[in-house]
Enzyme design. Structure first.
Site, short mmCIF file in Angstrom:
data_model
loop_
_atom_site.label_atom_id
_atom_site.label_comp_id
_atom_site.label_asym_id
_atom_site.label_seq_id
_atom_site.Cartn_x
_atom_site.Cartn_y
_atom_site.Cartn_z
N ASP B 348 -5.26 5.55 -15.70
CA ASP B 348 -4.11 5.69 -16.58
C ASP B 348 -4.27 6.89 -17.51
O ASP B 348 -3.32 7.62 -17.78
CB ASP B 348 -3.94 4.41 -17.44
CG ASP B 348 -3.83 3.15 -16.61
OD1 ASP B 348 -4.55 3.04 -15.60
OD2 ASP B 348 -3.05 2.25 -16.99
N GLU B 490 -1.82 -1.19 -4.83
CA GLU B 490 -2.91 -2.19 -4.86
C GLU B 490 -2.59 -3.48 -4.11
O GLU B 490 -3.40 -4.40 -4.07
CB GLU B 490 -3.27 -2.49 -6.32
CG GLU B 490 -3.91 -1.30 -7.02
CD GLU B 490 -3.93 -1.42 -8.53
OE1 GLU B 490 -2.91 -1.92 -9.08
OE2 GLU B 490 -4.92 -1.02 -9.15
N LYS B 603 3.38 -1.49 -4.12
CA LYS B 603 3.38 -1.96 -5.51
C LYS B 603 3.89 -0.88 -6.47
O LYS B 603 4.61 -1.19 -7.42
CB LYS B 603 1.96 -2.37 -5.90
CG LYS B 603 1.83 -2.93 -7.31
CD LYS B 603 0.39 -3.38 -7.55
CE LYS B 603 0.18 -3.83 -8.99
NZ LYS B 603 -1.23 -4.06 -9.28
N GLN B 604 3.49 0.34 -6.24
CA GLN B 604 3.83 1.42 -7.18
C GLN B 604 3.72 2.73 -6.43
O GLN B 604 3.19 2.78 -5.32
CB GLN B 604 2.86 1.40 -8.35
CG GLN B 604 1.43 1.77 -7.95
CD GLN B 604 0.41 1.40 -9.01
OE1 GLN B 604 -0.11 0.29 -9.01
NE2 GLN B 604 0.13 2.32 -9.89
#
Lengths: 694, 694
Positions: B348, B490, B603-604
């Site tokens: 992050d 993930e 997921k992303q």
């Protein structure tokens, strides 16, 4: 007499309250405590509230955090039920509450709380019922009933195991596996940090509408130290939602199970329990209460006022609910009812609680005394560490064999700003006598020769060895003295020849001599065994040479027995304003400990405890003189003080005073004094209330 | 856009709320968080409430409980004020509350809460103000004002230091001395259990009626882990009671003080601070906010709607409030705003937050990258333990040198009932690339040669060594592949040749080769030093021989870059119903992880992150095709997803979509979604919001 709880229909078996004050709830949480001597749970509400103390303990599961002394860990909460109705989180502080009743049935151990919740134009009736089983000590069962007469309800209910609680911030438990068995049993495993005691907590739950079991499967929510079922149920108006929560706890030190298999055993047990309904399990438990407790200790008081009988029922209930049957454990000063005193055992057991058991349930008394026998090694270590012989019992003890557990440091002194030493662990030495007094009383009442031979004599003899080695020769007096102690009057530190201490030390040695005299003649085999272990031949000579030279503070010219060498020379002040209800220590608002040390002010029965316990040593005249001298100087800052004063007043035919002190003893916990029982009940005072009728 | 907070007079520097819901309070506690990168305090109320999360953290003070991974300990509470007025305990749930306002001033960091409390026929006005100083990072100051217009008041106020809080039940802190200095400064000392970090917490307080300082001395109350002043003040009608609480925290790892003397230093500091009044100290802090933050990152949005500007101000505020200046520490995934992710640092920082600092405050970016340099030994250990060379950065890291901190176990699988392994620590290996991406960006923007020579090159080169050793030869493909990883998506564990992972590994090695080529020529001294340390001559040959044989998943016949070897062969489902607001994982209601593994659900941003970060590697056509393929398959179960989608959509000229994703990124924390920010803010999303304007 004024109590903080009321009965139900003037029935002395019920204590409770018909209103709630969230900022005072923590007192009645202790008073309506539920337990069985193994497991203890405070009467906290199912839903969370501010100012609650959500404590659950299992006897004997002591652990240390870092280098602190050991204490009973506050265990994961099994009570919790988070209730959301029509999107509104239920709480006693939202909406309106009417018809509130919360009562503990002392006879069967059931706690019931019921009320109407008026919210968003709805009246919803709640009834919570629960009990800690006396029959299966691992089991705790609770039930919730919700009825809505006015509208359909959506009920969300989150209920499970919540391990986010601690001992006022100190956490003893290490999180282990969280598991789900058979899709319906929640399990949390934990272990203590240092002592490595394993725990398995299990919960399984059933939901009904009217009598019909719901097939709906709850969601499972897991978080740190938490595992919950989340129910979401719609119910039509006029129906009743019933929810039953079966919970149990097992530990790896349980004496009734093998240590490695508690996960399996506890899962089997919860499955078996959940085959029965709430009422069936309650009946089993109530039956055990009846047989084990009520049929064995019948006390009824003839009075217009129900309160004395309530106090007696309450005392018998709490003694049964807080006393372990496992002799490796003992009764804490606050039982299992709160974090106060860390679950530690003091002389409270021997002097204030044991007489009840000795007279009514001698096998319980035997267990409690066996605890001291198991503690002999720790007591010997303490004696040795201090340069003495024999067994010097710990002032505070926890697990039987762990020895002295008095914390070394207390709060900071307000004047200097620095932490103060706690000296009772090293100086309050009369505990060794107190244990012997209890052993002798038990033997004289029960004639339990086997206990004497296996354990009792060894305690008596090793205690005498300690005392004999503790004596110091005073050249001026040409007597053996005992300097630098704390007596029962804990206001005074570092004092010389506390009357209670000296008399009981003398008496211990005298009794030990008598034991040897008898044993040598009547039971040489036992004697030889003990002699081999304790070198009694040597000790006997030592005792004989010392016993009659022990300095025993004699009544002065006015027949007053000096509490210690200097007490009677100290300044006398007006004490009435400092008289306490057993806890508030008002005197410390005006004096610090050093200053109190120079005043004729006594914390609790000291000389008066001596003349009470050794009633044949002193004439009634002497007793009365000393009553008149010491009683007005006593603040009763210890809750142990009232019962002694009550019984002694009764012996002295001061009937009104005796009754007044009886009331004050009853009110230590049951009274209206704020903030006093929050950290737990005063088990010694409860035991003392009971003694009155012994 | 819908926010859970409102501004004040449409001013984009204020966020807050004009009503309160105690059961939702924990979300806005995180949003109105106050901090300075060293100390962080959630916007919990001064008085206690249910459902609050009373968290305070100091950056970098990691500790482990038993054999858990380290986390930031939740520190003793300095906020608390227990207020009892005319014998009534103040609480938002008793009486009536009117004119409630709670607003955080993002510009000067001050939080103000004001309301009228209507109780027992009285209207009493409360105003609480407080700030965490940006000027003196140890300092926290709060002020309470109480005015009664209708009647005289008796005000009891208990305020001090309360160490009974924990990390959801886990306690890291060992209680040390409680002290009182000069009769008026309360001090609690504590230390962490395993890492032995010492803390000194100090509080000193002043009470006024109108402007007149009261001479009255409070009582001191000490309990376990607690020390309080207890004030008791009578005030006539029409007067104003003002109470100022000065508090500070020092630790033995503070870089600005000597470790052994924090008690003295902190006492001196609190004395100095308390010479100034609340306003003076606030001004100093506001001035530092201005100079250090606002003058260096000016972003203004021209819009009729104030909300986008609020989001930007909020993002800059939180980045400043949560970023440590000490390079031994980094920004946690939730900063200092909650217990979530234990204060650990993930990718992050590098991918989502660093760009903001690199462009506006490069010295902060340098600190954050130096953290990775300090972490090289831990990264080398991780590589070695896994059989690789060079530096494999930890997926989760805490104290810079401690290496991998991903917890090994997660919750139990609902189906099997058994705890599940957390695999990201071993399989989510792209973190090593992410660090290099951030280093390269920093170097290319700042041209900070000194950082490159002292730290940057070593990170780049050692990362390449890891990747080169990580490659496996695929006989069939005749390529080096990377099997068995987790990519940014993930949902997929144990996958082969995740495009993001392979491309970035290839790129890392390529960049390392380029670094060596340049250094050898232009800076042989530095090269020789690094060569001696890292054996670069060997590695260089290794890289050259491998780099062009790395398997890079190429766009297929439809121009879709396969997320991994098998993704495109998996089943396609309708994903819209599982689209999330960045956290709720709705898809797990219908599928477990094993089942999701067999679906084309992401997921992303994964492939899309790749084409976003390496914009020159792919044509706009390819990007658009992949957008159209992956965007509908993405659930955004990670809050990291929105900002990437927003910027990429913007690059692709999908303006409406870009704005929509921008809104969703802003709403991750500021939105109305329940329960999402309770455990802390989503710092990466906040950093991503900021990136938009970079």
């Amino acid at each position: 007499m004024e109590y903080c709880v009321t009965t139900k229909n003037n029935d002395s078996w019920y204590i409770g309250t018909n209103n709630f004050d969230l900022f005072k709830a923590d007192k009645t949480e202790a008073i309506m405590f539920q337990g069985n001597g193994y497991l203890g749970i405070r009467a906290t509400a199912e839903e969370r509230n501010l100012n609650e103390r959500r404590d659950m303990f299992v006897s004997g599961t002591f652990d240390a955090f870092n280098d602190e002394v050991t204490e009973l860990p506050n265990l994961p909460d099994l009570l919790n039920m988070e209730i959301i109705i029509n999107q509104r989180a239920f709480s006693l502080s939202t909406g309106l509450i009417e018809n509130y009743h919360k009562h503990l049935n002392l006879k069967n151990g059931e706690l019931i709380r019921s009320f109407d919740w008026l919210i968003d134009g709805n009246r919803i009736s709640f009834k919570f019922s629960r009990f800690v089983s006396m029959n299966d000590v691992h089991l705790f069962v609770s039930k919730l009933e919700i009825t809505s007469n006015q509208s359909d309800l959506n009920i969300k209910l989150n209920s499970g195991i919540d391990g986010q609680y601690s001992n006022s911030g100190t956490q003893h438990l290490v999180e282990g596996d969280k598991r789900l068995f058979d899709g319906k049993i929640l399990q949390l495993q934990e272990k203590t940090q240092q002592t490595n005691i394993g725990f398995a907590f299990n919960v399984t739950q059933k939901a009904y509408i009217d009598e019909v079991l719901l097939k709906v499967k709850p969601d499972i929510r897991m978080d740190r130290r938490q595992i919950f079922d989340e129910y979401n149920v719609d119910m039509a108006k006029g129906k009743r939602f019933t929810f039953v929560k079966y919970a149990n706890v097992y530990t790896t030190i349980d004496s009734d199970v093998g240590s490695d298999t508690i996960s399996d055993i506890s899962i089997d047990a919860i499955k078996r329990a959940s085959l029965l309904n709430y009422g069936e399990l309650l009946n089993k438990s109530a039956n055990t209460w009846n047989i084990n407790v009520w049929q064995r200790s019948l006390i009824s008081i003839d009075s217009d006022d129900v309160k004395p009988q309530v106090a007696i029922n309450f005392a018998r209930y709490q003694l049964a609910a807080n006393t372990p049957k496992d002799s490796r454990m003992n009764i804490g000063a606050k039982g299992l009812t709160g974090e106060g005193y860390k679950g530690h055992t003091f002389w409270d057991t021997e002097i204030y609680m044991l007489p009840y058991f000795t007279f009514t349930m001698p096998e319980m008394a035997r267990n409690l005394l066996k605890y001291r026998y198991l503690g002999l090694d720790g007591a010997r270590k303490k004696a040795k560490a201090n340069g003495y012989w024999g067994a010097q019992f710990p002032w505070e003890s926890a697990w039987s064999t762990d020895g002295e557990m008095t914390p070394p440091w207390g709060s900071a002194d307000i004047v200097t700003g620095k932490p103060m030493r706690i000296l009772s662990g090293s100086l309050e030495q009369h505990i060794t006598s107190d244990v012997v007094i209890a052993v002798m009383q038990y033997l004289s009442i029960t004639k339990d020769e086997r206990f004497a031979e296996e354990m009792g004599y060894e305690i008596i003899l090793d205690a005498a060895k300690f005392w004999a080695s503790r004596l110091e020769w005073d050249l001026a007096r040409k007597k053996f003295v005992i300097d630098n102690v704390i007596g029962p009057d804990e206001y005074k530190e570092h004092i010389d020849n506390n009357a209670f201490t000296n008399y009981t030390a003398f008496w211990c040695i005298q009794k030990a001599i008598a034991v040897i005299d008898v044993l040598k003649n009547s039971n040489p085999e036992i004697y030889n065994g003990l002699n081999l272990k304790l070198k009694l031949d040597e000790s006997y000579q030592d005792w004989i040479s010392k016993v009659n030279l022990i300095f025993l503070p004699k009544p002065n010219e006015f027949d007053v027995i000096p509490e210690d060498d200097t007490y009677l020379q100290k300044k006398i002040i007006e004490t009435a304003q400092y008289q306490s209800d057993g806890g508030h220590a008002k005197i410390f608002k005006d004096y610090n400990l050093q200053q109190i040390n120079d005043l004729q002010v006594t914390k609790q029965a000291d000389v008066l405890l001596l003349v009470f316990l050794f009633e044949d040593l002193f004439s009634d005249d002497i007793k009365l003189v000393n009553w008149n001298y010491y009683e007005p100087k006593t603040t009763h800052d210890s809750s142990l003080s009232f019962s002694t004063h009550s019984i002694l007043a009764s012996d002295l035919n001061l009937a009104d005073t005796a009754y007044d002190y009886f009331e004050r003893a009853c009110e230590v916990d049951l009274g209206t004094g704020a903030g006093k029982s929050n950290q737990g009940l005063h088990m010694a005072s409860i035991g003392g209330v009971r003694v009155l009728d012994g």
